[in-house]
Motif scaffolding. Structure first.
Motif, mmCIF file in Angstrom:
data_model
loop_
_atom_site.group_PDB
_atom_site.id
_atom_site.type_symbol
_atom_site.label_atom_id
_atom_site.label_comp_id
_atom_site.label_asym_id
_atom_site.label_seq_id
_atom_site.Cartn_x
_atom_site.Cartn_y
_atom_site.Cartn_z
ATOM 1 N N GLN A 1 40.148 -17.124 78.524
ATOM 2 C CA GLN A 1 39.640 -17.445 79.853
ATOM 3 C C GLN A 1 40.252 -18.753 80.350
ATOM 4 N N ALA A 2 40.308 -19.728 79.475
ATOM 5 C CA ALA A 2 40.865 -21.023 79.869
ATOM 6 C C ALA A 2 42.352 -20.900 80.183
ATOM 7 N N ILE A 3 43.050 -20.172 79.356
ATOM 8 C CA ILE A 3 44.496 -20.038 79.531
ATOM 9 C C ILE A 3 44.834 -19.268 80.805
ATOM 10 N N THR A 4 44.123 -18.168 81.036
ATOM 11 C CA THR A 4 44.480 -17.306 82.161
ATOM 12 C C THR A 4 43.818 -17.696 83.472
ATOM 13 N N GLU A 5 42.610 -18.234 83.400
ATOM 14 C CA GLU A 5 41.854 -18.471 84.621
ATOM 15 C C GLU A 5 41.795 -19.924 85.052
ATOM 16 N N ALA A 6 42.067 -20.813 84.139
ATOM 17 C CA ALA A 6 41.964 -22.232 84.473
ATOM 18 C C ALA A 6 43.229 -22.964 84.050
ATOM 19 N N GLY A 7 44.323 -22.231 83.981
ATOM 20 C CA GLY A 7 45.589 -22.775 83.501
ATOM 21 C C GLY A 7 46.123 -23.959 84.285
ATOM 22 N N GLU A 8 45.731 -24.080 85.522
ATOM 23 C CA GLU A 8 46.209 -25.199 86.336
ATOM 24 C C GLU A 8 45.379 -26.457 86.136
ATOM 25 N N ASP A 9 44.281 -26.343 85.416
ATOM 26 C CA ASP A 9 43.389 -27.473 85.178
ATOM 27 C C ASP A 9 43.882 -28.241 83.949
ATOM 28 N N VAL A 10 44.416 -29.421 84.174
ATOM 29 C CA VAL A 10 45.018 -30.228 83.111
ATOM 30 C C VAL A 10 43.996 -30.555 82.017
ATOM 31 N N GLU A 11 42.786 -30.878 82.404
ATOM 32 C CA GLU A 11 41.760 -31.210 81.407
ATOM 33 C C GLU A 11 41.423 -30.013 80.525
ATOM 34 N N ILE A 12 41.335 -28.837 81.120
ATOM 35 C CA ILE A 12 41.035 -27.642 80.328
ATOM 36 C C ILE A 12 42.197 -27.346 79.393
ATOM 37 N N ARG A 13 43.410 -27.425 79.886
ATOM 38 C CA ARG A 13 44.572 -27.186 79.013
ATOM 39 C C ARG A 13 44.574 -28.151 77.836
ATOM 40 N N ARG A 14 44.316 -29.412 78.100
ATOM 41 C CA ARG A 14 44.315 -30.427 77.040
ATOM 42 C C ARG A 14 43.197 -30.145 76.023
ATOM 43 N N HIS A 15 42.013 -29.832 76.522
ATOM 44 C CA HIS A 15 40.885 -29.579 75.627
ATOM 45 C C HIS A 15 41.140 -28.337 74.771
ATOM 46 N N VAL A 16 41.594 -27.267 75.385
ATOM 47 C CA VAL A 16 41.825 -26.028 74.642
ATOM 48 C C VAL A 16 42.968 -26.206 73.645
ATOM 49 N N ARG A 17 44.008 -26.908 74.031
ATOM 50 C CA ARG A 17 45.117 -27.165 73.108
ATOM 51 C C ARG A 17 44.606 -27.924 71.873
#
Length: 180
Positions: free
Chosen positions: A115-131
């Motif tokens: 969900q984070a990768i596909t739906e919130a991929g433009e959100d830098v904070e989400i990308r950083r947290h999920v990574r």
């Protein structure tokens, strides 16, 4: 029945820590049944049986609630795995993990990642947290492989880091198949 339990818990005044836990449980249900983008704080508050202002007293955004869900899902899984390994040892403990835990490992957690990768991929904070989160999961499983090697249950020539990445990638594929 689940909604009734959540609503009953929500209708009483709970200490902040318990209310926060109830909100995370409700959000996990909403996110796992739908998607990050499709979930609203209104949906989550309704699932928890509270108003949105109550939700926002505990979480400043849907994103921070999502992070709490991701962390809680991993904490639950990790605890179950560690309990089995502590109880039975590295070699047998891993193999004794029940189907429910493996479903969480293979579906719930990677579903939240997807969900984070596909739906919130433009959100830098989400990308950083999920990574960072995926790295933490990888490191845990790499350590489990190393412990298995020390116990003689995993061949010494196996690359623990590669095995852990293969496991993470495999869970993402299982999650994708589950969604399809």
């Amino acid at each position: 029945a689940r909604a009734c339990r959540v609503m009953a818990a929500a209708s009483t005044r709970l200490p902040a820590v318990e209310r926060r836990r109830a909100l995370v449980a409700a959000a996990l249900e909403v996110f796992s049944e739908g998607s990050y983008a499709g979930a609203t704080t209104s949906d989550i508050a309704r699932e928890a049986g509270v108003s949105e202002p109550i939700l926002y007293r505990h979480f400043d955004s849907k994103r921070s609630l999502y992070f709490a869900c991701l962390d809680e899902a991993w904490l639950r899984i990790r605890r179950k795995i560690e309990e089995k390994i502590d109880e039975l040892g590295a070699a047998e403990g891993w193999m004794a993990i029940g189907p429910a835990t493996m479903r969480e490992v293979k579906v719930l957690l990677p579903s939240l990642w997807m969900q984070a990768i596909t739906e919130a991929g433009e959100d830098v904070e989400i990308r950083r947290h999920v990574r960072g989160h995926m790295r933490e999961v990888h490191d845990f499983f790499a350590d489990m492989v190393r412990r298995g090697q020390e116990a003689g249950a995993v061949h010494a020539d196996r690359d623990a880091d590669a095995e852990a990445w293969i496991f993470v990638a495999g869970t993402l594929l299982v999650s994708m198949a589950d969604r399809l």
